[in-house]
Design an enzyme around this catalytic site. Structure first.
Site, PDB file in Angstrom:
ATOM      1  CG  MET A  13      53.593  61.051 -31.427  1.00 39.57           C
ATOM      2  SD  MET A  13      52.587  62.026 -31.446  1.00 39.57           S
ATOM      3  CE  MET A  13      53.115  63.350 -32.735  1.00 39.57           C
ATOM      4  CB  CYS A 119      57.989  51.189 -27.579  1.00 39.79           C
ATOM      5  SG  CYS A 119      56.455  50.998 -27.417  1.00 39.79           S
ATOM      6  CE  LYS A 162      61.082  59.080 -30.300  1.00 41.45           C
ATOM      7  NZ  LYS A 162      60.458  58.537 -29.319  1.00 41.45           N
ATOM      8  CG  ASN A 224      60.940  62.480 -27.648  1.00 36.56           C
ATOM      9  OD1 ASN A 224      60.834  62.335 -27.184  1.00 36.56           O
ATOM     10  ND2 ASN A 224      60.242  63.976 -28.152  1.00 36.56           N
TER      11      ASN A 224
HETATM   12  C1  LIG Z   1      49.800  58.775 -28.996  1.00 32.60           C
HETATM   13  C2  LIG Z   1      51.939  58.372 -29.219  1.00 32.60           C
HETATM   14  C3  LIG Z   1      52.031  57.443 -29.788  1.00 32.60           C
HETATM   15  C4  LIG Z   1      53.263  58.134 -29.848  1.00 32.60           C
HETATM   16  N1  LIG Z   1      53.915  56.505 -30.679  1.00 32.60           N
HETATM   17  C5  LIG Z   1      55.498  56.327 -30.663  1.00 32.60           C
HETATM   18  C6  LIG Z   1      56.388  55.855 -31.707  1.00 32.60           C
HETATM   19  O1  LIG Z   1      55.288  54.963 -32.650  1.00 32.60           O
HETATM   20  N2  LIG Z   1      57.260  55.690 -31.631  1.00 32.60           N
HETATM   21  C7  LIG Z   1      58.480  56.394 -30.749  1.00 32.60           C
HETATM   22  O2  LIG Z   1      59.428  56.122 -30.987  1.00 32.60           O
HETATM   23  N3  LIG Z   1      57.881  56.938 -29.638  1.00 32.60           N
HETATM   24  C8  LIG Z   1      56.447  57.331 -29.779  1.00 32.60           C
HETATM   25  N4  LIG Z   1      55.290  57.816 -28.536  1.00 32.60           N
HETATM   26  C9  LIG Z   1      56.951  58.215 -27.744  1.00 32.60           C
HETATM   27  C10 LIG Z   1      57.066  60.041 -28.232  1.00 32.60           C
HETATM   28  O3  LIG Z   1      57.247  59.960 -29.962  1.00 32.60           O
HETATM   29  C11 LIG Z   1      57.500  61.093 -27.628  1.00 32.60           C
HETATM   30  O4  LIG Z   1      59.206  59.815 -27.375  1.00 32.60           O
HETATM   31  C12 LIG Z   1      57.099  61.070 -26.172  1.00 32.60           C
HETATM   32  O5  LIG Z   1      55.949  61.448 -26.321  1.00 32.60           O
HETATM   33  C13 LIG Z   1      57.559  61.961 -25.411  1.00 32.60           C
HETATM   34  O6  LIG Z   1      57.791  63.045 -25.870  1.00 32.60           O
HETATM   35  P1  LIG Z   1      56.532  64.510 -25.705  1.00 32.60           P
HETATM   36  O7  LIG Z   1      57.229  64.447 -24.306  1.00 32.60           O
HETATM   37  O8  LIG Z   1      57.166  65.379 -26.380  1.00 32.60           O
HETATM   38  O9  LIG Z   1      55.241  63.656 -26.167  1.00 32.60           O
HETATM   39  C14 LIG Z   1      54.412  58.168 -28.835  1.00 32.60           C
HETATM   40  C15 LIG Z   1      53.733  59.117 -27.936  1.00 32.60           C
HETATM   41  C16 LIG Z   1      52.230  59.681 -28.634  1.00 32.60           C
HETATM   42  C17 LIG Z   1      51.697  60.333 -27.313  1.00 32.60           C
END
Ligand SMILES: Cc1cc2nc3c(=O)[nH]c(=O)nc-3n(C[C@H](O)[C@H](O)[C@H](O)COP(=O)(O)O)c2cc1C
Length: 373
Positions: A13, A119, A162, A224
């Site tokens: 994140m 992303c 990922k 995830n």
């Molecule tokens: C604040 C924030 C920052 C994120 N930054 C990244 C990141 O740097 N790399 C990435 O692969 N996904 C990033 N994500 C996506 C999360 O890793 C994840 O795939 C997505 O939030 C779904 O998971 P969840 O349903 O548990 O939130 C980010 C998500 C959030 C909320």
């Protein structure tokens, strides 16, 4: 080598996944933690410093103007004593040579390299990174296989990816099948498509087929999307098998102790967070950003934290919160016993005054102590 099989992990994140959040997640039961995505070129611009004062390894950018308020040259900080064997570094890249060059700089300080191919933000996709790589599978394959050959094998460290789902099942299965031939050790599948937002429930209709493909290639699989608790993780393992892992993002952003059987309340979490941020000299703007994700917006502390100018201010605010909570609880007890006679009320007041003084004394001592995780 780290083992991803069946692991319960903190998601990458940006902004949130800095050292304090990662240490809290580990303390509360995460098996592995992902750092925030860092772009290959940014890492290549960094100098590696052993920070003996903090016991950390710091990657400091040599480019950029740190005189601009809010800009820091600290790109990545890890505490080997607390994160060793648990830390996965996530990279944003669209170029195999740059990916290898960047990975070489950091591989001895982390336990694996993960490529972000999920992303959906403009910042990533306009440069061919993140979810854009799902549409250039040959390039993604080349990035992964180059990392496996030039970093994974010589340094004996795992390479992972990922991804998100593609718009239809067969395209997704074809992509997964291709990536599994690259030599990666783990595939994390964010069970949403590029256009789906986090508030939408993930698609898990053909997850068992993806997991089966991974098993056949001896690659672990981490799920995830919308996993909120340890119970959710255990339920997924019951459904898909104990070798399947689970990754949490947003629920850990709101409460990094979510990995525990009984997560802590936000008051306790912010106290620990502030102590860790202060101990590891986290960038103040980042500490405040993370804290404001944990504190309920309507609580008076929210705006006080937003106004804090130093970590000392933050420490003071969380100490006061603890005192106020103790007094409120004490008052609640007093009100419950309102009908008791005056003598016993006076006695309770004396006790409450003396316990407040004791608590203040204790907090003063604690705020000077460093926290051990
Ligand atoms: C604040 C924030 C920052 C994120 N930054 C990244 C990141 O740097 N790399 C990435 O692969 N996904 C990033 N994500 C996506 C999360 O890793 C994840 O795939 C997505 O939030 C779904 O998971 P969840 O349903 O548990 O939130 C980010 C998500 C959030 C909320």
């Amino acid at each position: 080598m780290v083992n991803y099989k069946g692991a319960f992990v903190l998601a990458p994140m940006v902004r949130i996944g800095e050292l304090p959040t990662r240490l809290l997640a580990l303390k509360y039961g995460a098996d592995l933690v992902w750092g925030p995505e860092i772009i290959d070129r940014k890492l290549i611009s960094c100098k590696r410093i052993e920070n003996t004062k903090l016991g950390t390894i710091d990657f400091l950018s040599t480019s950029g103007n740190t005189k601009i308020p809010g800009v820091t040259n600290l790109v990545f900080r890890t505490c080997p004593k607390l994160e060793s064997q648990k830390l996965i570094f996530q990279m944003g890249t669209a170029n195999p040579e740059l990916a290898v060059k960047a990975a070489k700089l950091i591989i001895n300080d982390v336990d694996g390299i993960d490529i972000n191919a999920g992303c959906p933000k403009h910042f990533s996709i306009h440069a061919g990174m993140g979810a854009a790589l799902l549409k250039t599978p040959d390039l993604l394959f080349l990035i992964l296989s180059s990392l496996v050959d030039q970093i994974g094998k010589p340094y004996n460290k795992p390479i992972s990816v990922k991804i998100r789902l593609l718009e239809n099942k067969q395209d997704t299965l074809n992509l997964v099948s291709k990536l599994l031939q690259s030599g990666i050790s783990n595939l994390t599948i964010h069970c949403r498509t590029q256009t789906m937002r986090n508030r939408e429930f993930p698609i898990r209709d053909y997850l068992d087929e993806i997991i089966q493909q991974c098993r056949q290639n001896n690659v672990s699989c981490i799920i995830n999307g919308q996993i909120q608790s340890k119970n959710d993780y255990l339920a997924l393992q019951t459904k898909y098998g104990s070798d399947v892992g689970a990754m949490i993002a947003e629920a850990a952003e709101s409460n990094p102790s979510v990995f525990n059987d009984s997560p802590s309340n936000w008051q306790s979490v912010i106290k620990e967070f502030v102590h860790l941020s202060s101990t590891f000299d986290n960038w103040l703007g980042n500490s405040k950003y993370c804290l404001l994700k944990i504190i309920p917006g309507k609580h008076p502390l929210y705006s006080q934290i937003a106004r804090a100018k130093t970590h000392h201010d933050l420490l003071k605010l969380v100490s006061e919160l603890e005192i106020n909570t103790a007094i409120t609880n004490n008052n609640k007890n007093n009100n419950n016993n309102k009908n008791n006679n005056n003598n016993s009320q006076n006695k309770r007041k004396l006790q409450s005054d003396s316990s407040k003084a004791k608590l203040e004394k204790k907090l003063k001592i604690n705020s000077t102590k460093s926290i051990s995780v």
